[in-house]
Scaffold this motif. Sequence first.
Motif, PDB file in Angstrom:
ATOM      1  N   GLY A   1     -25.378 -16.000  27.035  1.00 46.75           N
ATOM      2  CA  GLY A   1     -24.586 -14.822  27.351  1.00 46.75           C
ATOM      3  C   GLY A   1     -23.684 -14.364  26.219  1.00 46.75           C
ATOM      4  O   GLY A   1     -22.931 -13.410  26.367  1.00 46.75           O
ATOM      5  N   GLY A   2     -23.742 -15.064  25.076  1.00 47.51           N
ATOM      6  CA  GLY A   2     -22.936 -14.683  23.925  1.00 47.51           C
ATOM      7  C   GLY A   2     -21.554 -15.303  23.887  1.00 47.51           C
ATOM      8  O   GLY A   2     -20.776 -15.004  22.982  1.00 47.51           O
ATOM      9  N   GLN A   3     -21.241 -16.166  24.859  1.00 47.78           N
ATOM     10  CA  GLN A   3     -19.942 -16.823  24.849  1.00 47.78           C
ATOM     11  C   GLN A   3     -19.980 -18.005  23.886  1.00 47.78           C
ATOM     12  O   GLN A   3     -20.973 -18.730  23.804  1.00 47.78           O
ATOM     13  N   ILE A   4     -18.891 -18.196  23.165  1.00 49.21           N
ATOM     14  CA  ILE A   4     -18.798 -19.276  22.194  1.00 49.21           C
ATOM     15  C   ILE A   4     -17.900 -20.364  22.766  1.00 49.21           C
ATOM     16  O   ILE A   4     -16.801 -20.094  23.259  1.00 49.21           O
ATOM     17  N   TRP A   5     -18.389 -21.609  22.697  1.00 47.40           N
ATOM     18  CA  TRP A   5     -17.705 -22.759  23.279  1.00 47.40           C
ATOM     19  C   TRP A   5     -17.415 -23.796  22.207  1.00 47.40           C
ATOM     20  O   TRP A   5     -18.175 -23.938  21.254  1.00 47.40           O
ATOM     21  N   ALA A   6     -16.336 -24.545  22.401  1.00 47.93           N
ATOM     22  CA  ALA A   6     -16.000 -25.654  21.506  1.00 47.93           C
ATOM     23  C   ALA A   6     -15.450 -26.799  22.339  1.00 47.93           C
ATOM     24  O   ALA A   6     -14.530 -26.605  23.140  1.00 47.93           O
ATOM     25  N   GLY A   7     -16.032 -27.975  22.163  1.00 46.09           N
ATOM     26  CA  GLY A   7     -15.547 -29.164  22.833  1.00 46.09           C
ATOM     27  C   GLY A   7     -14.537 -29.870  21.958  1.00 46.09           C
ATOM     28  O   GLY A   7     -14.689 -29.935  20.739  1.00 46.09           O
ATOM     29  N   LEU A   8     -13.502 -30.392  22.584  1.00 49.67           N
ATOM     30  CA  LEU A   8     -12.416 -31.053  21.860  1.00 49.67           C
ATOM     31  C   LEU A   8     -12.361 -32.530  22.222  1.00 49.67           C
ATOM     32  O   LEU A   8     -12.975 -32.972  23.183  1.00 49.67           O
ATOM     33  N   ARG A   9     -11.609 -33.272  21.473  1.00 48.37           N
ATOM     34  CA  ARG A   9     -11.339 -34.667  21.811  1.00 48.37           C
ATOM     35  C   ARG A   9      -9.845 -34.806  22.082  1.00 48.37           C
ATOM     36  O   ARG A   9      -9.060 -33.924  21.710  1.00 48.37           O
ATOM     37  N   PRO A  10      -9.443 -35.897  22.720  1.00 50.08           N
ATOM     38  CA  PRO A  10      -8.020 -36.066  23.015  1.00 50.08           C
ATOM     39  C   PRO A  10      -7.197 -36.058  21.735  1.00 50.08           C
ATOM     40  O   PRO A  10      -7.672 -36.370  20.663  1.00 50.08           O
TER      41      PRO A  10
ATOM     42  N   PHE B   1     -13.231 -16.108  21.853  1.00 56.13           N
ATOM     43  CA  PHE B   1     -13.637 -14.711  21.748  1.00 56.13           C
ATOM     44  C   PHE B   1     -14.654 -14.593  20.620  1.00 56.13           C
ATOM     45  O   PHE B   1     -14.438 -15.117  19.530  1.00 56.13           O
ATOM     46  N   ALA B   2     -15.749 -13.922  20.876  1.00 55.95           N
ATOM     47  CA  ALA B   2     -16.763 -13.729  19.839  1.00 55.95           C
ATOM     48  C   ALA B   2     -16.241 -12.817  18.737  1.00 55.95           C
ATOM     49  O   ALA B   2     -16.569 -12.998  17.567  1.00 55.95           O
ATOM     50  N   ASP B   3     -15.425 -11.849  19.102  1.00 55.13           N
ATOM     51  CA  ASP B   3     -14.846 -10.911  18.136  1.00 55.13           C
ATOM     52  C   ASP B   3     -13.333 -10.842  18.340  1.00 55.13           C
ATOM     53  O   ASP B   3     -12.818  -9.876  18.910  1.00 55.13           O
ATOM     54  N   PRO B   4     -12.597 -11.856  17.862  1.00 60.02           N
ATOM     55  CA  PRO B   4     -11.143 -11.831  18.059  1.00 60.02           C
ATOM     56  C   PRO B   4     -10.507 -10.691  17.258  1.00 60.02           C
ATOM     57  O   PRO B   4     -11.053 -10.240  16.251  1.00 60.02           O
ATOM     58  N   THR B   5      -9.376 -10.248  17.744  1.00 55.53           N
ATOM     59  CA  THR B   5      -8.636  -9.204  17.047  1.00 55.53           C
ATOM     60  C   THR B   5      -7.331  -9.800  16.535  1.00 55.53           C
ATOM     61  O   THR B   5      -6.946 -10.903  16.909  1.00 55.53           O
TER      62      THR B   5
ATOM     63  N   GLU C   1      -4.487  -8.973  17.398  1.00 53.46           N
ATOM     64  CA  GLU C   1      -3.535  -9.047  18.498  1.00 53.46           C
ATOM     65  C   GLU C   1      -3.815 -10.215  19.442  1.00 53.46           C
ATOM     66  O   GLU C   1      -2.960 -10.610  20.221  1.00 53.46           O
ATOM     67  N   ASN C   2      -5.064 -10.735  19.438  1.00 51.62           N
ATOM     68  CA  ASN C   2      -5.440 -11.791  20.373  1.00 51.62           C
ATOM     69  C   ASN C   2      -5.749 -13.087  19.639  1.00 51.62           C
ATOM     70  O   ASN C   2      -6.285 -13.079  18.543  1.00 51.62           O
ATOM     71  N   SER C   3      -5.433 -14.180  20.295  1.00 50.91           N
ATOM     72  CA  SER C   3      -5.834 -15.488  19.798  1.00 50.91           C
ATOM     73  C   SER C   3      -7.356 -15.578  19.846  1.00 50.91           C
ATOM     74  O   SER C   3      -8.006 -14.886  20.630  1.00 50.91           O
ATOM     75  N   ILE C   4      -7.930 -16.426  19.043  1.00 52.63           N
ATOM     76  CA  ILE C   4      -9.376 -16.634  19.094  1.00 52.63           C
ATOM     77  C   ILE C   4      -9.768 -17.347  20.382  1.00 52.63           C
ATOM     78  O   ILE C   4     -10.875 -17.248  20.860  1.00 52.63           O
ATOM     79  N   VAL C   5      -8.810 -18.064  20.986  1.00 52.02           N
ATOM     80  CA  VAL C   5      -9.078 -18.811  22.216  1.00 52.02           C
ATOM     81  C   VAL C   5      -8.944 -17.882  23.425  1.00 52.02           C
ATOM     82  O   VAL C   5      -7.867 -17.361  23.700  1.00 52.02           O
ATOM     83  N   GLU C   6     -10.055 -17.706  24.132  1.00 50.95           N
ATOM     84  CA  GLU C   6     -10.028 -16.900  25.354  1.00 50.95           C
ATOM     85  C   GLU C   6      -9.505 -17.734  26.521  1.00 50.95           C
ATOM     86  O   GLU C   6      -8.712 -17.266  27.319  1.00 50.95           O
ATOM     87  N   ARG C   7      -9.969 -19.009  26.608  1.00 50.34           N
ATOM     88  CA  ARG C   7      -9.555 -19.878  27.721  1.00 50.34           C
ATOM     89  C   ARG C   7      -9.686 -21.329  27.305  1.00 50.34           C
ATOM     90  O   ARG C   7     -10.626 -21.688  26.608  1.00 50.34           O
ATOM     91  N   HIS C   8      -8.730 -22.136  27.711  1.00 55.88           N
ATOM     92  CA  HIS C   8      -8.730 -23.572  27.436  1.00 55.88           C
ATOM     93  C   HIS C   8      -8.871 -24.294  28.773  1.00 55.88           C
ATOM     94  O   HIS C   8      -8.004 -24.189  29.634  1.00 55.88           O
ATOM     95  N   PHE C   9      -9.965 -25.034  28.955  1.00 55.59           N
ATOM     96  CA  PHE C   9     -10.226 -25.778  30.183  1.00 55.59           C
ATOM     97  C   PHE C   9      -9.864 -27.246  29.958  1.00 55.59           C
ATOM     98  O   PHE C   9     -10.163 -27.804  28.895  1.00 55.59           O
ATOM     99  N   THR C  10      -9.247 -27.855  30.964  1.00 58.05           N
ATOM    100  CA  THR C  10      -8.807 -29.243  30.872  1.00 58.05           C
ATOM    101  C   THR C  10      -9.214 -29.999  32.138  1.00 58.05           C
ATOM    102  O   THR C  10      -9.866 -29.432  33.023  1.00 58.05           O
TER     103      THR C  10
END
Length: 91
Positions: free
Chosen positions: A4-13, A23-27, A29-38
Amino acid sequence: EDAGGQIWAGLRPGNSGGLLRLFADPTAENSIVERHFTTDDGLPASWITDLFESGDGDFWIATTSGLCLWQEENSDSVCRTFKENNGVCDT
């Protein structure tokens, strides 16, 4: 990047851990992070070891505490988690 064109990144503790949707095309005015899941969102662990989208569109998230099948964000948990009791090897 998923189908669907969404970009994901997995993190470690560390400072945060978890899963980021970017965000695929950050601006400017906006952070590159659209949502942080925990783990508060239903992830089985904050250490994400792998991400995979299957041919049928299922999105899988491997963590150090189980395998997550991505669910809708608006459900009680973003993951349907599979662990050893579901036949998933934990080693």
